[in-house]
Design a protein around this motif. Structure first.
Motif, PDB file in Angstrom:
ATOM      1  N   THR A  12       0.977  -1.240   0.097  1.00 50.27           N
ATOM      2  CA  THR A  12      -0.056  -0.177   0.143  1.00 50.27           C
ATOM      3  C   THR A  12       0.781   1.059  -0.054  1.00 50.27           C
ATOM      4  N   ILE A  13       0.241   2.251  -0.537  1.00 48.59           N
ATOM      5  CA  ILE A  13       0.832   3.864  -0.530  1.00 48.59           C
ATOM      6  C   ILE A  13      -0.222   4.680   0.060  1.00 48.59           C
ATOM      7  N   ASP A  14       0.195   5.385   1.215  1.00 50.25           N
ATOM      8  CA  ASP A  14      -1.122   6.063   1.683  1.00 50.25           C
ATOM      9  C   ASP A  14      -2.338   5.301   2.054  1.00 50.25           C
ATOM     10  N   LEU A  44       9.666  -2.603  -6.288  1.00 51.24           N
ATOM     11  CA  LEU A  44       9.846  -1.421  -5.284  1.00 51.24           C
ATOM     12  C   LEU A  44      11.451  -1.703  -4.803  1.00 51.24           C
ATOM     13  N   THR A  68       9.368   2.830  -7.202  1.00 54.26           N
ATOM     14  CA  THR A  68       8.417   1.884  -7.071  1.00 54.26           C
ATOM     15  C   THR A  68       7.611   1.988  -8.578  1.00 54.26           C
ATOM     16  N   ILE A  75       4.176   3.719   3.346  1.00 52.64           N
ATOM     17  CA  ILE A  75       4.250   2.672   2.572  1.00 52.64           C
ATOM     18  C   ILE A  75       4.631   1.584   3.368  1.00 52.64           C
ATOM     19  N   MET A 107       6.249  12.104  -1.338  1.00 52.57           N
ATOM     20  CA  MET A 107       6.166  11.907  -2.922  1.00 52.57           C
ATOM     21  C   MET A 107       6.738  12.837  -3.652  1.00 52.57           C
ATOM     22  N   LEU A 124       9.801   8.373  -4.077  1.00 48.02           N
ATOM     23  CA  LEU A 124       9.442   8.720  -2.783  1.00 48.02           C
ATOM     24  C   LEU A 124      10.752   8.986  -1.917  1.00 48.02           C
TER      25      LEU A 124
END
Length: 309
Positions: free
Chosen positions: A188-190, A199, A229, A253, A274, A293
């Motif tokens: 997951t991101i955010d 990644l 990523t 992340i 970001m 990031l």
């Protein structure tokens, strides 16, 4: 007699005193891939002599040190709360190791009191010894591949010698799991679950040879972690990396790889800024975002953590 290229032995052990060979033995074997050694990095000083004739001049080697690069499969020890065999390698990259017996092993960055390694590398009967070694690491997860810790170490040079080859035990290295949908259940991101191609977390260590009168060593003088990523693009209402970059927004992340206790690795970046997306990519006629990031400290030394459970 020709020396066989595949006849490599790699041993590594943390030093008690910096720059003093800790004498790694067969129990300190490292199971690695893509091993490459540059045994005599440094500079060659021309004497710049004025002579009555033309011709090349000899040089004087200075600041001589060694560089060793290799990859290690990212897998746990097989037992929760037991450090993996590659733990000393990561610790020599300005990383702390915290063990909760029977539960977990956690790695996170540290700013001071960096540890160092003695590394013995043998090819056939020739042994190269690096002391005071410190380095950088990139944690690499690529779909349909194996997860790797990619290391680059610098160490103080010693003259190679011919030695008897030890019997090396590599039983502490367990088989890794491929990076697949089944084996990597969380990314997951955010807080948004995304389809991930790859990644990479680069620890971003500035590894500097420092040769002065009274002190010679390999230092980690700074660090600047980065994450790269590639993910499938989603509607901007789901995740908008352009707006996040413009607002300099920090996001979390999370990546979990592994299913069975003793071989679950959870990579966590609690706050990453970001960066500006560099463009769109076409993969099998599907739009993908290459995202960058930057992990940001909150209280310090907490930019990221890798927890094995």
């Amino acid at each position: 007699m020709a020396l066989k290229w595949k006849s490599k032995i790699l041993l590594a052990k943390l030093e008690t005193t910096y720059g003093v060979d800790s004498g790694p033995t067969s129990v300190n074997g490292i199971l690695a891939t893509e091993v490459a050694l540059t045994p005599m990095e440094g500079n060659d000083l021309s004497r710049d002599l004025e002579t009555p004739y033309l011709g090349a001049q000899g040089s004087v080697p200075v600041d001589v040190h060694a560089k060793l690069t290799f990859n290690v499969e990212l897998a746990g020890s097989g037992t929760p709360g037991t450090a993996p065999a590659w733990g000393p390698l990561l610790r020599a990259c300005a990383v702390a190791e915290t063990i909760v017996v029977g539960t977990s092993v956690t790695y996170n960055p540290v700013s001071d009191d960096h540890e160092s390694l003695a590394i013995h590398f043998m090819i056939a009967g020739t042994r190269f010894v690096m002391i005071g070694a410190r380095g950088n690491c990139t944690i690499d997860y690529t779909s349909s591949g194996l997860p790797y810790l990619k290391f680059e170490f610098l160490g103080l040079f010693t003259q190679p010698s011919e030695q008897t080859r030890p019997e090396v035990s590599l039983a502490a290295f367990i088989k890794p799991l491929a990076v697949t949908q089944a084996n990597t259940p969380t990314f997951t991101i955010d807080g948004v679950a995304l389809v991930m191609r790859s990644l990479m977390l680069n620890l971003g260590n500035a590894v500097e040879p420092r040769f002065l009168i009274g002190s010679e060593g390999i230092l980690i003088t700074d660090k600047a972690e980065s994450v790269e990523t590639k993910v499938e693009a989603v509607p901007l209402g789901t995740l908008n990396p352009f707006a996040l970059a413009a607002a300099q927004t920090d996001v979390a992340i999370e990546l979990v790889h592994g299913l069975v206790a003793g071989n679950i690795a959870s990579l966590s970046v609690s706050k990453a800024q970001m960066q500006r997306p560099q463009g769109l990519e076409n993969a099998q006629n599907i739009v993908e975002w290459p995202l960058r990031l930057v992990p940001i400290p909150t209280v310090g030394n907490d930019q990221w953590s890798l927890t094995l459970t």
